[in-house]
Design an enzyme around this catalytic site. Structure first.
Site, PDB file in Angstrom:
ATOM      1  N   LYS A 202      22.735  -9.328  -3.334  1.00 39.29           N
ATOM      2  CA  LYS A 202      23.987  -9.949  -2.190  1.00 39.29           C
ATOM      3  C   LYS A 202      24.077  -9.611  -1.151  1.00 39.29           C
ATOM      4  O   LYS A 202      24.925  -8.857  -1.269  1.00 39.29           O
ATOM      5  CB  LYS A 202      24.550 -10.442  -3.151  1.00 39.29           C
ATOM      6  CG  LYS A 202      25.118 -11.670  -2.708  1.00 39.29           C
ATOM      7  CD  LYS A 202      27.079 -12.301  -3.449  1.00 39.29           C
ATOM      8  CE  LYS A 202      27.865 -11.299  -2.671  1.00 39.29           C
ATOM      9  NZ  LYS A 202      28.506 -12.143  -1.700  1.00 39.29           N
TER      10      LYS A 202
ATOM     11  N   GLU B 223      29.021 -12.335   2.460  1.00 39.00           N
ATOM     12  CA  GLU B 223      28.545 -13.327   3.051  1.00 39.00           C
ATOM     13  C   GLU B 223      28.934 -13.959   4.841  1.00 39.00           C
ATOM     14  O   GLU B 223      28.541 -14.576   5.230  1.00 39.00           O
ATOM     15  CB  GLU B 223      29.287 -14.902   2.234  1.00 39.00           C
ATOM     16  CG  GLU B 223      31.224 -14.094   2.026  1.00 39.00           C
ATOM     17  CD  GLU B 223      31.057 -13.042   0.705  1.00 39.00           C
ATOM     18  OE1 GLU B 223      30.487 -12.014   1.302  1.00 39.00           O
ATOM     19  OE2 GLU B 223      32.412 -13.286   0.629  1.00 39.00           O
TER      20      GLU B 223
ATOM     21  N   GLU C 267      30.671   1.929  -4.930  1.00 38.12           N
ATOM     22  CA  GLU C 267      31.660   2.788  -4.189  1.00 38.12           C
ATOM     23  C   GLU C 267      32.090   1.853  -3.262  1.00 38.12           C
ATOM     24  O   GLU C 267      31.773   1.413  -2.805  1.00 38.12           O
ATOM     25  CB  GLU C 267      30.191   2.972  -2.698  1.00 38.12           C
ATOM     26  CG  GLU C 267      28.577   3.729  -3.244  1.00 38.12           C
ATOM     27  CD  GLU C 267      29.313   5.464  -3.343  1.00 38.12           C
ATOM     28  OE1 GLU C 267      29.634   6.177  -2.388  1.00 38.12           O
ATOM     29  OE2 GLU C 267      28.300   5.797  -3.946  1.00 38.12           O
TER      30      GLU C 267
ATOM     31  N   CYS D 210      33.945   3.400   5.852  1.00 34.53           N
ATOM     32  CA  CYS D 210      35.116   3.439   3.864  1.00 34.53           C
ATOM     33  C   CYS D 210      34.969   4.445   4.225  1.00 34.53           C
ATOM     34  O   CYS D 210      37.019   5.148   3.675  1.00 34.53           O
ATOM     35  CB  CYS D 210      33.820   3.283   2.921  1.00 34.53           C
ATOM     36  SG  CYS D 210      32.354   4.273   3.536  1.00 34.53           S
TER      37      CYS D 210
ATOM     38  N   GLU E 180      44.181   1.015   2.386  1.00 36.92           N
ATOM     39  CA  GLU E 180      43.038   1.204   3.094  1.00 36.92           C
ATOM     40  C   GLU E 180      43.725  -0.501   3.913  1.00 36.92           C
ATOM     41  O   GLU E 180      43.501  -1.218   3.547  1.00 36.92           O
ATOM     42  CB  GLU E 180      42.300   1.210   1.948  1.00 36.92           C
ATOM     43  CG  GLU E 180      40.602   0.961   3.159  1.00 36.92           C
ATOM     44  CD  GLU E 180      39.572   0.559   2.617  1.00 36.92           C
ATOM     45  OE1 GLU E 180      39.347  -0.152   1.855  1.00 36.92           O
ATOM     46  OE2 GLU E 180      38.816   1.775   2.657  1.00 36.92           O
TER      47      GLU E 180
END
Ligand code: NAD
Length: 497
Positions: free
Chosen positions: A181, A184, A256, A290, A391
């Site tokens: 997946k 989106e 992750e 990240c 974050e």
């Protein structure tokens, strides 16, 4: 600003070797973050679509159409995929740029890395990988590696193709079948990769792609008893949700997740090199990386000089559309993400931190429809502030001060995350001493960000479980089987006759 008009692409999902629409006909608009314009229409997958994809992957795995293909042939397939990525590199890079927003030069790097990742795992799969054990005679013990089975692969939007490849290449190399997946928000280049899979003749059902919302398609994949493993890259909150859901069917999970990584700069570092990498560490990818070095920790004696030079350089960064000539930093990926990043800038101000550069959305030069934010930095921060702990995933740095090694380590390790970190110093022993104290999975000395297909990638603490890339990343997609062989076949005589 450069006007780039592209025809709207009509995307499809790929299930059991067929290009398909959503079972309920739902579609989602895919937006160019530099212009706010629609660039594609993507199917909005349903639970039914996810189930079909899982069933196709299950059948393909159970019939051995891929897992029983000799490793050398699977490797040949991966090499063909790599060649096709290279052939289509220009097209893929442009599509990545208009979908994600990143400057073309970043997208070009991602596409080249994606091809190299397929080549790396094509190499690995034919190398010796078994083990034998010295157990008591007359037994011989050995270990073989096998594919896990059906792997659910779920990825984010920040490196749409590369994050997909970090999972698809090792998963397929190991002989698994997959239900994949994409985010989106960025389904375009993953779709192109599946076109390549079809072109090179991957057997149907081996790689399936379902698009759509995480809480619909993602949940369906995570919950399914027919899926043996979930490999997920994305936010820590989503990762925790997936881990809980996966527990019901005892799936293997590889996660992750997010980061808030420290970049520690000592007074004895090469000053200009440290400033340069600090800028690269936080503003590359508009901070949507990240491993971004979002907490810059600077030794007290050079703090003021460092902040001045950092701000001077940050203000010179050319922010613009990814396809525009000379762009050094692109927009954020979406309106929703823009709002999140701007809200963090407000939170920082309310917490009492001081914006030393940037801090605003950019709307001039025709950028009012795009999602551009200035390279931003805060000073006067303390460790408890949300802008230090959470974050932000945008071009927002906090620049903190430390006076001793101990304090640097304490600040560096003082969040729930543990993904990455760096030390800048010309004292090699000190740099390594600090790195060894960092509770982070990915670290650099006198550098920031380089990533290699050969080396494991992943985090400590709430930054994840497991590793991507390298041989460790390959291990994630394999089960270990112990085989014990009796070399002297005679009765055990445990029980009397
Ligand atoms: P996200 O967690 O919102 O989404 C990631 C993916 O998970 C998307 O495909 C999304 O649709 C899907 N998802 C959402 N809800 C789900 C659910 N309930 N079940 C299953 N899947 C679901 O993250 P994002 O905003 O797309 O990406 C940004 C995050 O990704 C940041 O936190 C970043 O640090 C992280 N990230 C980590 C790494 C790494 O290697 N550690 C690499 C890239 C990005």
């Amino acid at each position: 600003m450069v006007k780039v008009k592209v025809d709207t692409l009509e995307l499809n999902m790929y299930i059991d070797g067929q290009w398909t629409k959503s079972s309920n006909g739902g579609m989602r608009s895919v937006i160019n973050p530099a212009t706010g314009e629609e660039i594609a229409q993507a199917p909005e997958g349903t639970v039914e679509d996810a189930k079909k994809a899982i069933q196709a992957a299950r059948e393909a795995f159970d019939t051995g159409v891929w897992s029983e293909v000799p490793a050398i042939e699977r490797a040949a397939f991966l090499l063909k995929v790599a060649d096709k990525i290279d052939e289509r590199a220009e097209e893929l890079a442009r599509l990545e740029t208009i979908d994600n927003g990143k400057p073309l030069r970043e997208a070009e790097g991602d596409i080249a890395d994606a091809a190299a990742c397929f080549r790396y795992y094509a190499g690995i799969v034919t190398k010796p990988d078994g083990e034998t054990y010295h157990v008591t005679d007359p037994m011989q013990a050995m270990v073989v590696r096998e594919p896990v089975g059906v792997c659910g692969l779920i990825v984010p939007w920040n490196f749409p193709l590369l994050m997909s490849v970090w999972k698809l290449a090792p998963a397929l190399a190991a002989g698994n079948t997959v239900v994949f997946k994409p985010s989106e928000v960025t389904p375009i280049t993953p779709t192109k990769l599946f076109e390549i899979f079809e072109e090179v003749g991957l057997p149907k059902g081996v790689a399936n792609m379902v698009m759509g919302a995480g809480d619909v398609v993602g949940d369906a994949i995570t919950e399914s008893p027919d899926v043996d493993m979930i490999s997920f890259t994305g936010g820590t909150k989503t990762g925790k949700h997936i881990m809980k859901k996966a527990a019901d069917t005892m799936k293997k999970v590889s996660l992750e997740l997010g980061g808030k990584s420290p970049n520690i700069i000592f007074a004895d570092a090469d000053f200009e090199v440290a400033v340069d990498f600090a800028l690269f560490g936080i503003y590359c990818g508009s901070g949507q990386v990240c491993s971004a070095g979002s907490r810059i920790l600077v030794e007290e004696s050079i703090y003021d000089r460092f902040v001045d030079r950092f701000v001077e350089r940050a203000k010179q960064i050319k922010v613009g559309a990814g396809l525009a000539e000379g762009t050094e930093m692109g927009p954020l990926v979406s309106q929703q993400h823009l709002e999140k990043v701007l809200s963090y800038i407000e939170i920082g101000k309310e917490e009492g931190a001081r914006v030393i550069c940037g801090g605003n959305r950019i709307t001039a030069n025709g950028y009012d429809k795009g999602y551009f934010v200035e390279p931003t930095a805060f000073v006067d921060v303390n460790q408890n502030m949300r802008i230090v702990q959470e974050e932000i995933f945008g071009p927002v740095a906090v620049i903190q001060k430390f006076s001793t090694e101990e304090e640097a380590i304490q600040l560096a390790n003082g969040t729930k995350y543990g993904l990455a970190g760096a030390v800048f110093s010309n004292d090699g022993a000190k740099a390594l001493r600090i790195i060894k104290k960092l509770r982070s999975g990915i670290t650099w000395i006198n550098s920031y960000h380089p990533t290699y297909n050969e080396a494991p990638w992943g985090g400590y603490k709430e930054s994840g479980i497991g590793r991507s890339l390298g041989t460790h990343g390959f291990d994630e997609f394999q089960e270990i089987k112990q085989i014990n062989i009796n070399l002297q076949v005679e009765p055990v005589q445990w029980f009397e006759k």
